[in-house]
Scaffold this motif. Structure first.
Motif, PDB file in Angstrom:
ATOM      1  N   LEU A  95      28.193  -9.737  -6.945  1.00  0.00           N
ATOM      2  CA  LEU A  95      27.248  -9.250  -5.935  1.00  0.00           C
ATOM      3  C   LEU A  95      25.835  -9.204  -6.497  1.00  0.00           C
ATOM      4  O   LEU A  95      24.861  -9.509  -5.801  1.00  0.00           O
ATOM      5  CB  LEU A  95      27.670  -7.863  -5.445  1.00  0.00           C
ATOM      6  CG  LEU A  95      29.019  -7.757  -4.729  1.00  0.00           C
ATOM      7  CD1 LEU A  95      29.274  -6.323  -4.300  1.00  0.00           C
ATOM      8  CD2 LEU A  95      29.075  -8.700  -3.536  1.00  0.00           C
ATOM      9  N   ILE A  96      25.718  -8.801  -7.771  1.00  0.00           N
ATOM     10  CA  ILE A  96      24.400  -8.742  -8.399  1.00  0.00           C
ATOM     11  C   ILE A  96      23.869 -10.148  -8.648  1.00  0.00           C
ATOM     12  O   ILE A  96      22.683 -10.429  -8.429  1.00  0.00           O
ATOM     13  CB  ILE A  96      24.479  -7.938  -9.708  1.00  0.00           C
ATOM     14  CG1 ILE A  96      24.739  -6.457  -9.379  1.00  0.00           C
ATOM     15  CG2 ILE A  96      23.198  -8.078 -10.526  1.00  0.00           C
ATOM     16  CD1 ILE A  96      25.098  -5.609 -10.563  1.00  0.00           C
ATOM     17  N   GLU A  97      24.746 -11.038  -9.086  1.00  0.00           N
ATOM     18  CA  GLU A  97      24.342 -12.427  -9.337  1.00  0.00           C
ATOM     19  C   GLU A  97      23.806 -13.077  -8.063  1.00  0.00           C
ATOM     20  O   GLU A  97      22.802 -13.805  -8.085  1.00  0.00           O
ATOM     21  CB  GLU A  97      25.541 -13.216  -9.857  1.00  0.00           C
ATOM     22  CG  GLU A  97      25.272 -14.694 -10.105  1.00  0.00           C
ATOM     23  CD  GLU A  97      26.533 -15.480 -10.422  1.00  0.00           C
ATOM     24  OE1 GLU A  97      26.505 -16.721 -10.289  1.00  0.00           O
ATOM     25  OE2 GLU A  97      27.555 -14.857 -10.786  1.00  0.00           O
ATOM     26  N   GLN A 127      24.990  -2.700 -14.536  1.00  0.00           N
ATOM     27  CA  GLN A 127      23.591  -2.282 -14.671  1.00  0.00           C
ATOM     28  C   GLN A 127      22.810  -3.271 -15.536  1.00  0.00           C
ATOM     29  O   GLN A 127      21.673  -3.619 -15.224  1.00  0.00           O
ATOM     30  CB  GLN A 127      23.527  -0.889 -15.287  1.00  0.00           C
ATOM     31  CG  GLN A 127      24.019   0.213 -14.381  1.00  0.00           C
ATOM     32  CD  GLN A 127      23.805   1.592 -14.978  1.00  0.00           C
ATOM     33  OE1 GLN A 127      23.057   1.749 -15.931  1.00  0.00           O
ATOM     34  NE2 GLN A 127      24.461   2.578 -14.424  1.00  0.00           N
ATOM     35  N   ILE A 128      23.428  -3.706 -16.632  1.00  0.00           N
ATOM     36  CA  ILE A 128      22.758  -4.671 -17.507  1.00  0.00           C
ATOM     37  C   ILE A 128      22.528  -5.986 -16.768  1.00  0.00           C
ATOM     38  O   ILE A 128      21.471  -6.618 -16.902  1.00  0.00           O
ATOM     39  CB  ILE A 128      23.580  -4.884 -18.794  1.00  0.00           C
ATOM     40  CG1 ILE A 128      23.511  -3.612 -19.666  1.00  0.00           C
ATOM     41  CG2 ILE A 128      23.071  -6.080 -19.586  1.00  0.00           C
ATOM     42  CD1 ILE A 128      24.402  -3.633 -20.877  1.00  0.00           C
ATOM     43  N   ALA A 129      23.505  -6.404 -15.962  1.00  0.00           N
ATOM     44  CA  ALA A 129      23.323  -7.613 -15.151  1.00  0.00           C
ATOM     45  C   ALA A 129      22.176  -7.427 -14.166  1.00  0.00           C
ATOM     46  O   ALA A 129      21.384  -8.354 -13.927  1.00  0.00           O
ATOM     47  CB  ALA A 129      24.619  -7.938 -14.415  1.00  0.00           C
ATOM     48  N   LEU A 130      22.070  -6.239 -13.601  1.00  0.00           N
ATOM     49  CA  LEU A 130      20.975  -5.934 -12.674  1.00  0.00           C
ATOM     50  C   LEU A 130      19.634  -6.036 -13.383  1.00  0.00           C
ATOM     51  O   LEU A 130      18.680  -6.628 -12.862  1.00  0.00           O
ATOM     52  CB  LEU A 130      21.168  -4.521 -12.100  1.00  0.00           C
ATOM     53  CG  LEU A 130      20.046  -3.968 -11.226  1.00  0.00           C
ATOM     54  CD1 LEU A 130      19.898  -4.800  -9.962  1.00  0.00           C
ATOM     55  CD2 LEU A 130      20.323  -2.503 -10.874  1.00  0.00           C
ATOM     56  N   VAL A 131      19.555  -5.466 -14.576  1.00  0.00           N
ATOM     57  CA  VAL A 131      18.316  -5.529 -15.365  1.00  0.00           C
ATOM     58  C   VAL A 131      17.983  -6.970 -15.726  1.00  0.00           C
ATOM     59  O   VAL A 131      16.817  -7.395 -15.662  1.00  0.00           O
ATOM     60  CB  VAL A 131      18.467  -4.669 -16.642  1.00  0.00           C
ATOM     61  CG1 VAL A 131      17.337  -4.949 -17.615  1.00  0.00           C
ATOM     62  CG2 VAL A 131      18.498  -3.189 -16.278  1.00  0.00           C
ATOM     63  N   ASN A 132      18.996  -7.741 -16.089  1.00  0.00           N
ATOM     64  CA  ASN A 132      18.778  -9.132 -16.488  1.00  0.00           C
ATOM     65  C   ASN A 132      18.409 -10.045 -15.319  1.00  0.00           C
ATOM     66  O   ASN A 132      18.013 -11.196 -15.535  1.00  0.00           O
ATOM     67  CB  ASN A 132      20.024  -9.687 -17.186  1.00  0.00           C
ATOM     68  CG  ASN A 132      20.208  -9.105 -18.579  1.00  0.00           C
ATOM     69  OD1 ASN A 132      19.259  -8.606 -19.187  1.00  0.00           O
ATOM     70  ND2 ASN A 132      21.416  -9.168 -19.098  1.00  0.00           N
ATOM     71  N   ASN A 162      10.016  -6.759 -18.886  1.00  0.00           N
ATOM     72  CA  ASN A 162       9.535  -6.934 -17.513  1.00  0.00           C
ATOM     73  C   ASN A 162       8.839  -5.641 -17.087  1.00  0.00           C
ATOM     74  O   ASN A 162       9.482  -4.670 -16.674  1.00  0.00           O
ATOM     75  CB  ASN A 162      10.708  -7.255 -16.582  1.00  0.00           C
ATOM     76  CG  ASN A 162      10.253  -7.655 -15.180  1.00  0.00           C
ATOM     77  OD1 ASN A 162       9.356  -7.051 -14.615  1.00  0.00           O
ATOM     78  ND2 ASN A 162      10.881  -8.684 -14.626  1.00  0.00           N
ATOM     79  N   TYR A 163       7.520  -5.643 -17.165  1.00  0.00           N
ATOM     80  CA  TYR A 163       6.766  -4.415 -16.902  1.00  0.00           C
ATOM     81  C   TYR A 163       6.950  -3.927 -15.477  1.00  0.00           C
ATOM     82  O   TYR A 163       7.061  -2.721 -15.233  1.00  0.00           O
ATOM     83  CB  TYR A 163       5.284  -4.615 -17.189  1.00  0.00           C
ATOM     84  CG  TYR A 163       4.459  -3.419 -16.764  1.00  0.00           C
ATOM     85  CD1 TYR A 163       4.460  -2.255 -17.536  1.00  0.00           C
ATOM     86  CD2 TYR A 163       3.727  -3.424 -15.571  1.00  0.00           C
ATOM     87  CE1 TYR A 163       3.747  -1.142 -17.128  1.00  0.00           C
ATOM     88  CE2 TYR A 163       3.012  -2.310 -15.168  1.00  0.00           C
ATOM     89  CZ  TYR A 163       3.024  -1.170 -15.952  1.00  0.00           C
ATOM     90  OH  TYR A 163       2.337  -0.063 -15.552  1.00  0.00           O
ATOM     91  N   ASP A 164       6.980  -4.829 -14.512  1.00  0.00           N
ATOM     92  CA  ASP A 164       7.107  -4.418 -13.108  1.00  0.00           C
ATOM     93  C   ASP A 164       8.403  -3.642 -12.874  1.00  0.00           C
ATOM     94  O   ASP A 164       8.417  -2.635 -12.161  1.00  0.00           O
ATOM     95  CB  ASP A 164       7.056  -5.638 -12.192  1.00  0.00           C
ATOM     96  CG  ASP A 164       5.677  -6.270 -12.154  1.00  0.00           C
ATOM     97  OD1 ASP A 164       4.701  -5.552 -12.431  1.00  0.00           O
ATOM     98  OD2 ASP A 164       5.577  -7.474 -11.859  1.00  0.00           O
ATOM     99  N   MET A 165       9.493  -4.100 -13.496  1.00  0.00           N
ATOM    100  CA  MET A 165      10.771  -3.406 -13.347  1.00  0.00           C
ATOM    101  C   MET A 165      10.741  -2.067 -14.070  1.00  0.00           C
ATOM    102  O   MET A 165      11.270  -1.060 -13.583  1.00  0.00           O
ATOM    103  CB  MET A 165      11.920  -4.285 -13.860  1.00  0.00           C
ATOM    104  CG  MET A 165      12.195  -5.486 -12.971  1.00  0.00           C
ATOM    105  SD  MET A 165      13.498  -6.577 -13.577  1.00  0.00           S
ATOM    106  CE  MET A 165      14.938  -5.533 -13.415  1.00  0.00           C
ATOM    107  N   PHE A 166      10.119  -2.034 -15.236  1.00  0.00           N
ATOM    108  CA  PHE A 166      10.007  -0.784 -15.990  1.00  0.00           C
ATOM    109  C   PHE A 166       9.180   0.238 -15.214  1.00  0.00           C
ATOM    110  O   PHE A 166       9.534   1.415 -15.124  1.00  0.00           O
ATOM    111  CB  PHE A 166       9.384  -1.050 -17.362  1.00  0.00           C
ATOM    112  CG  PHE A 166       9.217   0.185 -18.204  1.00  0.00           C
ATOM    113  CD1 PHE A 166      10.321   0.903 -18.643  1.00  0.00           C
ATOM    114  CD2 PHE A 166       7.954   0.634 -18.552  1.00  0.00           C
ATOM    115  CE1 PHE A 166      10.164   2.046 -19.408  1.00  0.00           C
ATOM    116  CE2 PHE A 166       7.791   1.769 -19.317  1.00  0.00           C
ATOM    117  CZ  PHE A 166       8.901   2.481 -19.751  1.00  0.00           C
TER     118      PHE A 166
END
Length: 307
Positions: A95-97, A127-132, A162-166
């Motif tokens: 789903l994240i992919e 969560q890591i997949a979401l971040v990636n 990724n500053y925008d995500m952070f």
């Protein structure tokens, strides 16, 4: 015209047909070996499959198969399945992919309807997949379901740079002046990336220990230390630790913004840093007990002929 069935599969399909009928008629689970046959509708109708799915929690691989077959054209089948059974990690990763926010929200609602409120709704790998994914908009849509990251997923977010995500994560999860600590190793990542915008976010939304503040000074980022001192109250034990650390730049920055507590003033006297003590005295004065301590200390040194 009916499709031809491989003779070797005929006995299996006959068993599957009766198992599916049993599940359909008696509302009982379907054995795992028939899951793929059910999903592919090799010996049943779509309606029969949907009824059986209400009673049947699929294996991990077959959840993905269900998504691959119906996720795009008939998402309601997946929505109904997730609403009843949830989703295992392999399906969450899928789903994240594919950035399928509709089904992800369905899973989040499933979790929240069955458990006490948990901000770590998604598994750590998910969560890591979401971040990636490196997609700030998709990241925001998921966070808006009141989801937080585990420490390892948060560290990956920092490593990705990724500053925008952070920024999205900090503004969504941490108010200015929060009491959540930002670990030393996390600060090292930001310093390595030389990401000053991210550091500014950190000093306004996280607690830092004294060793982290020393690192900022060592990297000539005093402006962020001043921001931190203006925003946060440093307790007397931390003040004493700061004074005993003998980092004059850090101590001077603190005195520039706030006075030391009595206990820290005494430690400053003991340190022998007259220039810093003078700076404190001129800006804020000294506590009466500190003045008495200083005078007594000088008398003892004079008596012992010790400098």
């Amino acid at each position: 015209m009916e499709e031809k069935v491989c003779p070797d599969r005929t006995p299996l399909l006959k068993k599957a047909k009766w198992a599916i009928r049993k599940s359909y008629w008696f509302n009982c689970p379907l054995p795992a070996e028939y899951h793929s046959i059910l999903i592919n509708q090799e010996c049943c109708s779509e309606y029969c499959m949907q009824v059986c799915l209400q009673n049947c929690s699929l294996t991990s691989d077959n959840e993905v198969l269900l998504f691959d077959k119906y996720g795009a054209d008939k998402p309601d089948i997946l929505i109904e399945y997730i609403r009843i059974h949830g989703a295992q990690e392999a399906l969450l990763l899928k789903l994240i992919e594919t950035k399928n926010i509709k089904l992800l929200i369905c899973f989040v609602n499933y979790k929240k309807s069955r458990y006490f409120h948990d901000v770590y709704v998604l598994s750590e790998n998910a969560q890591i997949a979401l971040v990636n994914s490196n997609d700030p908009d998709f990241f925001w849509l998921v966070l808006s379901q009141k989801i937080w990251l585990t420490a390892n997923a948060f560290e990956r977010l920092l490593q990705n740079g990724n500053y925008d995500m952070f920024e999205t994560y900090c503004k969504y999860c941490y108010e200015k002046g929060s009491e959540k600590y930002f670990y030393n190793k996390w600060l090292d990542i930001l310093l390595e990336h030389k990401n000053e915008k991210a550091i500014e976010l950190v000093v306004t939304r996280f607690r830092l220990d004294i060793s982290s503040l020393v690192k900022l000074v060592e990297h000539h980022l005093e402006k962020f230390v001043e921001i931190y001192f203006r925003l946060y109250k440093i307790n007397k034990d931390e003040q004493c630790f700061m004074v005993n650390g003998r980092n004059k730049k850090l101590i001077a920055l603190y005195i520039k913004n706030k006075p030391f507590a009595k206990k820290a003033q005494i430690e400053l006297v003991k340190s022998g840093c007259q220039d810093l003590l003078r700076m404190h005295y001129l800006k804020y004065g000294l506590d009466d007990e500190v003045i008495v301590f200083q005078a007594s200390l000088n008398n003892v040194k004079t008596f012992l002929n010790v400098q």
